[in-house]
Write an enzyme that holds these catalytic residues in place. Structure first.
Site, mmCIF file in Angstrom:
data_model
loop_
_atom_site.group_PDB
_atom_site.id
_atom_site.type_symbol
_atom_site.label_atom_id
_atom_site.label_comp_id
_atom_site.label_asym_id
_atom_site.label_seq_id
_atom_site.Cartn_x
_atom_site.Cartn_y
_atom_site.Cartn_z
ATOM 1 C CD GLU A 78 -5.143 2.721 8.628
ATOM 2 O OE1 GLU A 78 -5.346 1.531 8.916
ATOM 3 O OE2 GLU A 78 -5.253 3.167 7.480
ATOM 4 C CB CYS A 108 -5.236 5.584 3.932
ATOM 5 S SG CYS A 108 -4.849 3.833 4.178
ATOM 6 C CG HIS A 112 -5.017 6.295 -0.701
ATOM 7 N ND1 HIS A 112 -3.887 6.175 0.082
ATOM 8 C CD2 HIS A 112 -5.767 5.176 -0.466
ATOM 9 C CE1 HIS A 112 -3.953 5.050 0.780
ATOM 10 N NE2 HIS A 112 -5.080 4.433 0.462
#
EC number: 2.3.3.10
Length: 349
Positions: free
Chosen positions: A81, A113, A237
């Site tokens: 990112e 992500c 995550h």
């Protein structure tokens, strides 16, 4: 699907800042924040570190750990990112730095992500088709969070590189299968020219993270005919410690299965490398025959689930490769002023 992980490497900056040092500046209660986020500190990049340098260090570690000839690498993909250039690929820098050039294909990926896990899937496709010998997928970020924003307590820095191949005899772990679940859910975004991302409050949890992680995870288990009881470890995550803890419970995975990969507590959220770092930390401890279930999430929104089986090659690999949790030892702590300087939050008029 005969695609495997041939090697992996990671890089974490030594600098850290504690949650209480950030909370003190903004008048927040540190203990409440730490309990809610399940994070005590996060990594901070050095003054001369960015996504490109972190990706290079991760790639070099993967090459060294697996004793890989970089000439064999036909694809270099970097998910992030925070690519340092809006127009100029990070991946070509990495390929040159590891002496893989001229490489057949190189590109930068973006999907919040889960950009890192998307690079792994792409390398899986290229290697399984025989188009390339080995492919390198990287998740690296110098994560952004506006001063005083909730993201500032977790947005961290680090990177992971996975080298993928199609020869089972070379693989330290096999990717048994993968499954993705994607929708247009505006839970998090950053427009061109904006320095910091924004998040959509109520969209972050249920319609964002949980819907997609559960959707991808159930989709893969249904596709394979497996359940939580078939796996020794699980990784999800880690935007904070609370979300993966809850989703693992909702899916039926016990706490002990996620513990080895829960690096968020000492590392923070390294965005595109978050789930990949959890997988790396878990592989560091796994034994031949162990199975790992992993699901990466990216806002916007989507999730990539993987079923991984460790091979006999892992024992030899573990003898020489640096461990993720070892990289989190002996940190150098900074105060908020140094942190702001390192992150470039101090601007001259």
């Amino acid at each position: 699907m005969s695609v495997g992980i041939v090697s992996y490497g990671s890089y974490i900056p030594r600098y850290r800042i504690k949650v209480e040092d950030i909370a003190r500046v903004w008048g927040e209660d540190a203990e409440t924040l730490k309990a809610g986020l399940m994070v005590s500190e996060k990594s901070v990049p050095d003054l001369d570190e960015d996504t490109a340098t972190i990706a290079v260090e991760s790639a070099r570690a993967a090459i060294k750990n697996g004793n890989i000839d970089p000439v064999r690498i036909g694809a270099v993909y970097t998910g992030s990112e925070s690519h340092p250039y809006a127009v100029k690929p990070t991946s070509t820098i990495v390929a040159e730095a590891i002496s893989a050039t001229p490489v057949m294909t190189a590109a930068d990926f973006e999907f919040a992500c889960k950009a890192g896990s998307a690079t792994v899937q792409s390398c899986m496709g290229l290697t399984s088709s025989g188009m390339i010998d080995l492919g390198m997928g990287i998740g690296a970020d110098v994560s952004q969070g506006a001063p005083g924003d909730a993201l500032e307590y977790t947005a961290a820095a680090g990177g992971v590189a996975f080298i993928m191949g199609n020869k089972e005899s070379e693989s330290i772990a096999l990717i048994e299968d993968t499954y993705s679940f994607t929708t247009d859910t505006p839970d998090f975004w950053r427009r061109e020219g904006s320095e910091f991302p924004q998040h959509g409050g109520r969209f972050t949890g249920e319609p964002g993270y949980f819907k997609h992680v559960i959707g991808a995870s159930k989709g893969l288990m249904e596709k394979m005919g497996t359940g939580p009881e078939d796996y020794d470890y699980a990784v999800f995550h880690q935007p904070n410690g609370k979300f993966p803890t809850r989703v693992s419970k909702d899916l039926g995975f016990s706490r002990d299965k996620i513990e080895p990969g829960m690096v968020i507590t000492k590392l923070g959220n390294i965005y595109s490398g978050s789930c990949m770092m959890g997988i790396a930390a878990t592989l560091d401890q796994a034994k031949p025959g162990d199975r790992i279930f992993a699901t990466a999430f990216g806002s916007g929104a989507g999730a990539d689930a993987f079923s991984i089986k460790v091979t006999d090659k892992m024992e030899q690999f573990q003898k020489y490769s640096p461990k993720v949790w070892d990289q989190l030892k002996d940190p150098v702590y900074v105060d908020y002023a140094k942190y702001a300087k390192h992150k470039g939050k101090l601007k001259r008029s």
